[in-house]
Scaffold this active site. Sequence first.
Site, mmCIF file in Angstrom:
data_model
loop_
_atom_site.group_PDB
_atom_site.id
_atom_site.type_symbol
_atom_site.label_atom_id
_atom_site.label_comp_id
_atom_site.label_asym_id
_atom_site.label_seq_id
_atom_site.Cartn_x
_atom_site.Cartn_y
_atom_site.Cartn_z
ATOM 1 N N GLY A 1 -8.582 -9.167 -0.797
ATOM 2 C CA GLY A 1 -7.311 -9.641 -0.245
ATOM 3 C C GLY A 1 -6.965 -11.066 -0.636
ATOM 4 N N GLY B 1 -13.033 -3.896 0.197
ATOM 5 C CA GLY B 1 -14.403 -3.414 0.409
ATOM 6 C C GLY B 1 -14.800 -2.358 -0.607
ATOM 7 N N ARG C 1 0.821 -1.215 0.000
ATOM 8 C CA ARG C 1 0.000 0.000 0.000
ATOM 9 C C ARG C 1 0.854 1.264 0.000
ATOM 10 N NH1 ARG C 1 -4.666 -2.152 4.118
ATOM 11 N NH2 ARG C 1 -5.946 -3.098 2.494
ATOM 12 N N LYS D 1 -19.468 -15.988 2.051
ATOM 13 C CA LYS D 1 -20.897 -15.797 2.256
ATOM 14 C C LYS D 1 -21.589 -15.110 1.101
ATOM 15 C CE LYS D 1 -20.901 -14.976 7.205
ATOM 16 N NZ LYS D 1 -21.230 -13.743 7.894
HETATM 17 P P1 AMP Z 1 -14.761 -13.492 1.923
HETATM 18 O O1 AMP Z 1 -14.153 -12.765 3.064
HETATM 19 O O2 AMP Z 1 -16.251 -13.493 1.904
HETATM 20 O O3 AMP Z 1 -14.155 -13.115 0.586
HETATM 21 O O4 AMP Z 1 -14.417 -15.024 2.133
HETATM 22 C C1 AMP Z 1 -13.106 -15.509 2.146
HETATM 23 C C2 AMP Z 1 -13.078 -16.801 2.911
HETATM 24 O O5 AMP Z 1 -13.970 -17.706 2.335
HETATM 25 C C3 AMP Z 1 -11.735 -17.466 2.910
HETATM 26 O O6 AMP Z 1 -11.183 -17.370 4.186
HETATM 27 C C4 AMP Z 1 -12.063 -18.927 2.538
HETATM 28 O O7 AMP Z 1 -11.425 -19.853 3.388
HETATM 29 C C5 AMP Z 1 -13.551 -18.992 2.727
HETATM 30 N N1 AMP Z 1 -14.167 -20.032 1.901
HETATM 31 C C6 AMP Z 1 -14.026 -20.208 0.578
HETATM 32 N N2 AMP Z 1 -14.696 -21.299 0.174
HETATM 33 C C7 AMP Z 1 -15.281 -21.844 1.257
HETATM 34 C C8 AMP Z 1 -16.100 -22.999 1.477
HETATM 35 N N3 AMP Z 1 -16.436 -23.797 0.466
HETATM 36 N N4 AMP Z 1 -16.520 -23.232 2.738
HETATM 37 C C9 AMP Z 1 -16.170 -22.416 3.750
HETATM 38 N N5 AMP Z 1 -15.408 -21.312 3.604
HETATM 39 C C10 AMP Z 1 -14.959 -21.028 2.371
#
Ligand code: AMP
Length: 391
Positions: A348, A371, A36, A197
């Site tokens: 990230g 974000g 950064r 999610k």
């Molecule tokens: P986000 O912060 O929403 O971009 O999510 C990132 C996180 O999603 C990472 O830490 C991954 O380990 C998790 N992730 C990706 N695929 C899966 C999955 N199939 N089940 C649970 N967690 C997941």
Amino acid sequence: MNKKTIRDIDFKKKKVFVRVDFNVPLKDGVVTDDTRIRAALPTIQYLLEHGAALLLASHLGRPKGGPEAKYSLKPAAERLSQLLGKPVKLVPDCVGTVAEEAAAVITAGEVYVLENVRFHPEEEKNDSTFAKRLSVLADVYVNDAFGSAHRAHASTEGIAHHLPAVAGLLMEKEIEYLGGAVDNPKHPYVAILGGAKISDKIGVIDNLLAKADRVLIGGGMANTFLKAQGLEMGDSLVEATSLETAQATLAKAGGKLLLPVDAVIADAFDANAATQTIDVAGGVPAGWRILDIGPKTVAAYAEALKGSALVVWNGPMGVFEFPRFAAGTNQVAQAVASCGATTVVGGGDSVAAIEQAGLAEQITHISTGGGASLEMLEGRTLPGLAALNDK
Ligand code: AMP
């Protein structure tokens, strides 16, 4: 971009308040990743070459409303000094007598870093008096903190109402690529979305469905879509409260939304869990969970990328932190890097996957804002950008 940038202003003998994003990781008082800081160098160097005196401001971490040594910008100022090859002074406060005295003596070509703006709770409240106190330090405001532009805080938004306010070069570049993907995308446009999610990203998916030709879904969020299609998901991460939304999105997506056809499943959420690769059509057995997309899905997604003109990727395809479940994310990274399109990667985890694989040079634009980049893709206005002067 319809906002003024630093190229539209004369900086000779001007004192410039530059909001940068120096929210860098630290260990034992040393910056462990200076990405950064490096990203802000073009703006800093441009301003110095054009005769400005620079007061740089940033937040770092989440201090609890007062000064905390562990959130000092001192290590960032030291790293900046090394990168610029010149002294950089740390001013122990961003407002008040100390800051005003520093601003009174700074001369053209000098760089001061003001201490963490979040040492004052007024920063995050976008308090107008506090914004005014920041503004009295300088003649011009430059916002180069794209990663903070989705927050309306005093140093990212409020201050822009008190001074001539323009975008820095990093901000300009981010808006060019991410704004371009929203307002005027090249086609065929393929978006890839992953991460844990669906509830966090449903607005992004809906907006992408309106703009892109294909939206490829991976990661935990795919499970809720698969469940919404009536498939058994075993112990996979599924958001029950988003099932209806997922169904509605599937209905309006037509054939645009691609979901995994196979998956790597595990008998525990653990780096050393037993694994199997299954077709999702047969469902996930009880006691097992999806932790990565499978090889057929990777092949289908790589095929969808072929011939595309623009690709935007945000979010991992699986639990890539565990090597057994990193193949999907790594292979999608390879496919994005080699597809020949204009490629924009944000968030990230996807950025880390690209960098770990040594593919950064092959990506057109790596966004510095997780974000902020998602909010742009969702079609939202970033307050830190909106507050800048129009062209
Ligand atoms: P986000 O912060 O929403 O971009 O999510 C990132 C996180 O999603 C990472 O830490 C991954 O380990 C998790 N992730 C990706 N695929 C899966 C999955 N199939 N089940 C649970 N967690 C997941």
